[in-house]
Design an enzyme around this catalytic site. Structure first.
Site, PDB file in Angstrom:
ATOM      1  N   LYS A  51       0.845  -1.209   0.000  1.00  0.00           N
ATOM      2  CA  LYS A  51       0.000   0.000   0.000  1.00  0.00           C
ATOM      3  C   LYS A  51       0.876   1.252   0.000  1.00  0.00           C
ATOM      4  CE  LYS A  51      -3.738  -2.447   2.348  1.00  0.00           C
ATOM      5  NZ  LYS A  51      -4.323  -2.820   3.649  1.00  0.00           N
ATOM      6  N   GLN A  95      -3.905  -1.338  10.004  1.00  0.00           N
ATOM      7  CA  GLN A  95      -3.864  -2.671   9.398  1.00  0.00           C
ATOM      8  C   GLN A  95      -4.396  -3.711  10.392  1.00  0.00           C
ATOM      9  OE1 GLN A  95      -2.999  -3.364   6.088  1.00  0.00           O
ATOM     10  NE2 GLN A  95      -3.823  -5.364   6.603  1.00  0.00           N
ATOM     11  N   ASP A 118     -10.812   3.000   4.812  1.00  0.00           N
ATOM     12  CA  ASP A 118     -11.050   1.556   4.757  1.00  0.00           C
ATOM     13  C   ASP A 118     -12.550   1.251   4.735  1.00  0.00           C
ATOM     14  OD1 ASP A 118      -9.294  -0.500   4.412  1.00  0.00           O
ATOM     15  OD2 ASP A 118      -8.673  -0.642   6.513  1.00  0.00           O
TER      16      ASP A 118
END
Ligand code: NAP
Length: 291
Positions: A51, A95, A118
């Protein structure tokens, strides 16, 4: 047709890159994305690295906080608070999974909804559910984009989703049932309580597998002409492979490709789309968009 997620994700990243170049020129700053990585989980490290690399290629400003697994929940919440207030940061990604002593839901809810790239914050999930504009979770958003860019219209089709996780199964079912031009499907969600899973999967015009079990979906469970989207990423042992293992999906690709009208491979299908959609969400969080 093999749906080439790698190629489609590259096209999207290219569009985000072009839009970012214009954005930077007009505003004098770049969209900014902050990553928080707690612990040394190798898969998480690899995801965050990929990412971060995508941010670099596109021209985003990105910051990664890598902290040990012993980091407390309060310390993670304090990092989020700092990024929530940081004007250079438009998106925040923690994450997952987090170490067991940290409450994941509490962490997700600490992210400012305006920076929830997200799409896991209950505010984003609620807005998605009632069809309002919001950040869509990246993997299901990637599936919608794969269908759209492959010319597959879900409207009026029977979509059967196998799996009901909060990150894939439930949101993709929710998104595809919306009365929107890119959705408008008739949706069934199947899971482990189904006594005969094939009774459901055989009805699918579009089958979405988010099961987490290698080869769970075989050609005997599907009807000819079905479109198959395989979300699964499973590592299985393979003595013939270079490092003794390889990645496979939830679908028996070799068998199913004989009867499907379109299918995503693993790797190279849904997987690369997740990062591409994260880039789209981050650009949007900063106030930009791709056309
Ligand atoms: P998950 O949280 O483990 O959920 C799996 C779902 O499948 C559950 O709802 C479970 O039912 C259902 N299920 C399991 N075995 C089943 C069976 N035999 N028959 C019917 N239903 C069954 O998994 P997830 O997070 O959704 O991920 C699914 C897969 O996608 C994994 O392989 C994961 O690695 C992959 N994934 C890929 C991406 C990406 O490409 N970027 C992103 C996320 C996930 P119950 O609810 O009844 O237990």
């Amino acid at each position: 047709m093999i749906i080439d997620g790698k190629k489609i994700s590259q096209e999207i990243k290219q569009e985000v890159k072009q839009a970012t170049a214009i954005f930077r020129k007009e505003r004098g700053y770049a969209p900014g994305l902050a990553f928080i990585l707690v612990g040394e989980n190798p898969a998480s490290q690899s995801y965050v690295n990929s990412k971060g690399k995508a941010c670099e290629e596109i021209g985003f400003h990105s910051v990664t906080e890598r902290v040990p697994a012993t980091t407390t929940e309060a310390e993670v919440l304090a990092m989020i608070d700092r990024f929530n207030k940081d004007e250079r940061i438009h998106g925040i990604l923690v994450q997952l999974p987090l170490p067991k002593h940290i409450n994941e839901q509490k962490v997700i809810e600490a992210i400012a909804p305006a920076k929830d790239v997200d799409g896991f914050h209950p505010m984003s999930v609620g807005k998605m559910m009632i069809g309002l504009e919001t950040f869509l979770p990246c993997t299901p958003y990637g599936i919608v984009e794969l269908l759209k860019r492959s010319g597959i219209d879900p409207s009026g089709k029977h979509v059967v989703v196998v799996g009901r996780s909060n990150i894939v199964g439930k949101p993709i079912a929710n998104m595809l049932v919306q009365k929107k031009p890119w959705a408008n499907a008739i949706v069934t969600i199947a899971h482990t309580a189904a006594k005969d899973i094939a009774a459901y999967t055989k009805q699918a015009d579009i089958l979405i597998a988010a099961v987490g079990v290698p080869f769970a979906i075989t050609k005997e469970m599907l009807k000819p002409g079905v479109v198959v989207i395989d979300v699964g990423i499973n590592r299985i042992e393979d003595a013939a492979a270079k490092n003794g293992s390889r990645l496979v999906g939830d679908v028996d690709f070799e068998g199913v490709k004989e009867i499907a009208s379109a299918i995503t491979p693993v790797p190279g299908g849904v997987g690369p789309m997740t990062i591409a959609m994260l880039m789209v969400n981050t650009l949007r969080a900063a106030g930009g968009r791709i056309s």
